[in-house]
Scaffold this motif. Structure first.
Motif, mmCIF file in Angstrom:
data_model
loop_
_atom_site.group_PDB
_atom_site.id
_atom_site.type_symbol
_atom_site.label_atom_id
_atom_site.label_comp_id
_atom_site.label_asym_id
_atom_site.label_seq_id
_atom_site.Cartn_x
_atom_site.Cartn_y
_atom_site.Cartn_z
ATOM 1 N N UNK A 1 -10.799 13.158 0.864
ATOM 2 C CA UNK A 1 -9.676 13.147 0.371
ATOM 3 C C UNK A 1 -8.502 14.788 1.054
ATOM 4 N N UNK A 2 -6.756 14.859 1.385
ATOM 5 C CA UNK A 2 -6.704 15.796 1.460
ATOM 6 C C UNK A 2 -5.143 15.303 0.832
ATOM 7 N N UNK A 3 -4.915 16.231 0.196
ATOM 8 C CA UNK A 3 -2.758 16.442 0.028
ATOM 9 C C UNK A 3 -3.360 14.835 -1.232
ATOM 10 N N UNK A 4 -3.773 14.670 -1.430
ATOM 11 C CA UNK A 4 -3.869 13.863 -2.673
ATOM 12 C C UNK A 4 -4.275 12.203 -2.023
ATOM 13 N N UNK B 1 0.427 -1.812 -0.275
ATOM 14 C CA UNK B 1 0.016 -0.234 0.016
ATOM 15 C C UNK B 1 0.939 1.326 -0.250
ATOM 16 N N UNK B 2 0.617 2.147 -0.724
ATOM 17 C CA UNK B 2 1.468 3.569 -0.521
ATOM 18 C C UNK B 2 -0.057 4.192 -0.201
ATOM 19 N N UNK B 3 0.902 4.515 1.059
ATOM 20 C CA UNK B 3 0.798 5.942 2.529
ATOM 21 C C UNK B 3 1.626 7.006 2.810
ATOM 22 N N UNK B 4 0.474 7.008 3.724
ATOM 23 C CA UNK B 4 0.888 8.682 4.028
ATOM 24 C C UNK B 4 0.785 9.572 5.281
ATOM 25 N N UNK B 5 1.686 10.152 5.877
ATOM 26 C CA UNK B 5 1.011 11.067 7.006
ATOM 27 C C UNK B 5 -0.123 12.071 5.751
ATOM 28 N N UNK B 6 -0.890 12.863 6.719
ATOM 29 C CA UNK B 6 -1.736 14.017 5.876
ATOM 30 C C UNK B 6 -2.575 14.374 7.390
ATOM 31 N N UNK B 7 -3.229 15.886 6.910
ATOM 32 C CA UNK B 7 -4.311 16.344 7.871
ATOM 33 C C UNK B 7 -5.383 16.798 7.309
ATOM 34 N N UNK B 8 -6.811 16.374 8.319
ATOM 35 C CA UNK B 8 -8.069 16.357 7.952
ATOM 36 C C UNK B 8 -8.070 17.930 8.651
ATOM 37 N N UNK B 9 -8.179 18.933 7.727
ATOM 38 C CA UNK B 9 -8.799 20.210 8.645
ATOM 39 C C UNK B 9 -9.929 20.481 9.189
ATOM 40 N N UNK B 10 -9.761 21.201 10.416
ATOM 41 C CA UNK B 10 -11.223 21.305 11.045
ATOM 42 C C UNK B 10 -11.371 22.199 10.271
ATOM 43 N N UNK B 11 -13.432 21.653 10.507
ATOM 44 C CA UNK B 11 -14.531 22.121 9.947
ATOM 45 C C UNK B 11 -14.160 21.287 8.604
ATOM 46 N N UNK B 12 -13.353 20.409 7.857
ATOM 47 C CA UNK B 12 -14.297 19.942 6.309
ATOM 48 C C UNK B 12 -15.537 19.072 6.946
ATOM 49 N N UNK B 13 -15.587 19.274 4.952
ATOM 50 C CA UNK B 13 -17.342 18.460 5.220
ATOM 51 C C UNK B 13 -16.967 17.534 4.438
ATOM 52 N N UNK B 14 -18.242 16.456 4.692
ATOM 53 C CA UNK B 14 -18.217 15.182 4.993
ATOM 54 C C UNK B 14 -19.783 15.030 5.018
#
Length: 309
Positions: A193-196, A152-165
């Motif tokens: 998604x965040x940062x691809x 798997x290609x994985x990595x760290x990313x930040x899901x920002x506050x107030x992101x709509x779901x």
């Protein structure tokens, strides 16, 4: 007196907006600390329920199921190894993460339920039969078939506050039948998604609860319902704290307005098109399973994402 379309739309929006999160809800994921808490958490995730027997017997069963043979480590080391393998994603994705990634890659959504039945369902889908050997060897075979180099290609990313779901309610609600404390289940209706990187997959389970239920009363008192949309599971199994804040309410209103003249029909006849309706029967509130709305994240949160774009 018959209500106009504008009045019906107003009712719809007000009912949806009454599903408010508790703004003071302080979210904190409860980490299992003791060995027995960790083993119980693994059993619930793997099998769907806590197993019986002594702690030693339960650990031995998990080792054989997961790895084929019991290890020679000290008991506490075994517990940490099992817990990390099943639940925690760091330099190596956990078993839960791998299953999420496999399901999403094959079906574009993640499934619900215990991990072992989900693994068996994947084997039937991919190979037409159940695998043999340890769970580790079985998941490795599926990874080899599905992903290039079985990695798997994985990595760290930040899901920002107030992101709509965008979510879909799984639990049907009725102000006549429900009571405070009743659980409310929902699921992600779209990938996030965040940062691809894929951080929350379609189908991811969310959990909440009813914090206020007032039935309709005499003298014109309407029913009220309030939901605490507590959290939704990320790809790496982190529970992401969520709420129905102002941004989510506005997006839900826009979704309702985009239905145009169909909104009145939705209130009267049931879900039509892309928006599920909240219905008002007299002065009571009925919200069917399948209702769509938006929630938003409470805080910035760092997650292990899957490179998918």
């Amino acid at each position: 007196m018959k209500k106009t379309l504008k009045e019906r739309l107003t009712i719809f929006v007000l009912v949806v907006f009454s599903l408010t999160s508790v703004s003071t809800y302080a979210f904190a994921a409860r980490l299992e600390q003791t060995p027995i808490e960790r083993i119980t958490a693994v059993e619930q995730l793997l099998y769907g329920n806590e197993q019986s027997g002594s702690m030693v017997d339960r650990i031995t069963k998990l080792e054989k199921e997961l790895f084929g043979l019991p290890g020679g480590e000290a008991l506490m080391t075994k517990v940490d190894r099992i817990y990390t393998y099943v639940r925690e994603s760091g330099t190596e994705p956990s078993l839960a993460y791998k299953l999420n990634a496999l399901e999403w890659s094959l079906t574009q959504l993640v499934a619900k339920g215990a991990l072992k039945p989900r693994l068996e369902a994947l084997e039937q889908t991919v190979a037409g039969k159940l695998g043999n050997g340890s769970i580790d060897s079985r998941i490795s075979r599926l990874m080899t078939i599905t992903f290039s180099g079985s990695k798997l290609r994985t990595g760290q990313a930040v899901l920002n506050k107030d992101t709509l779901i965008k979510i879909m309610l799984v639990t049907a609600l009725d102000s006549k039948k429900n009571k405070i404390g009743d659980p409310v289940e929902f699921e992600a209706a779209e990938d996030i998604y965040a940062a691809g990187m894929l951080l929350i997959a379609k189908g991811a389970v969310g959990k909440g609860s009813l914090v206020k239920v007032d039935q309709a009363q005499n003298f014109g008192r309407d029913a009220k319902m309030e939901i605490n949309f507590e959290s939704i599971a990320a790809m790496d199994m982190t529970p992401v704290a969520t709420m129905l804040g102002d941004k989510a309410k506005k997006e839900t209103e826009s979704m309702a307005l985009s239905a145009g003249a169909g909104v009145a029909g939705m209130i009267l006849l049931g879900p039509i098109g892309v928006v599920g309706a909240a219905f008002v029967h007299g002065k009571n509130i009925v919200i069917p399973a399948g209702t769509l709305l938006y929630i938003q994240t409470q805080n910035d949160v760092e997650l292990v994402g899957m490179v998918a774009k």
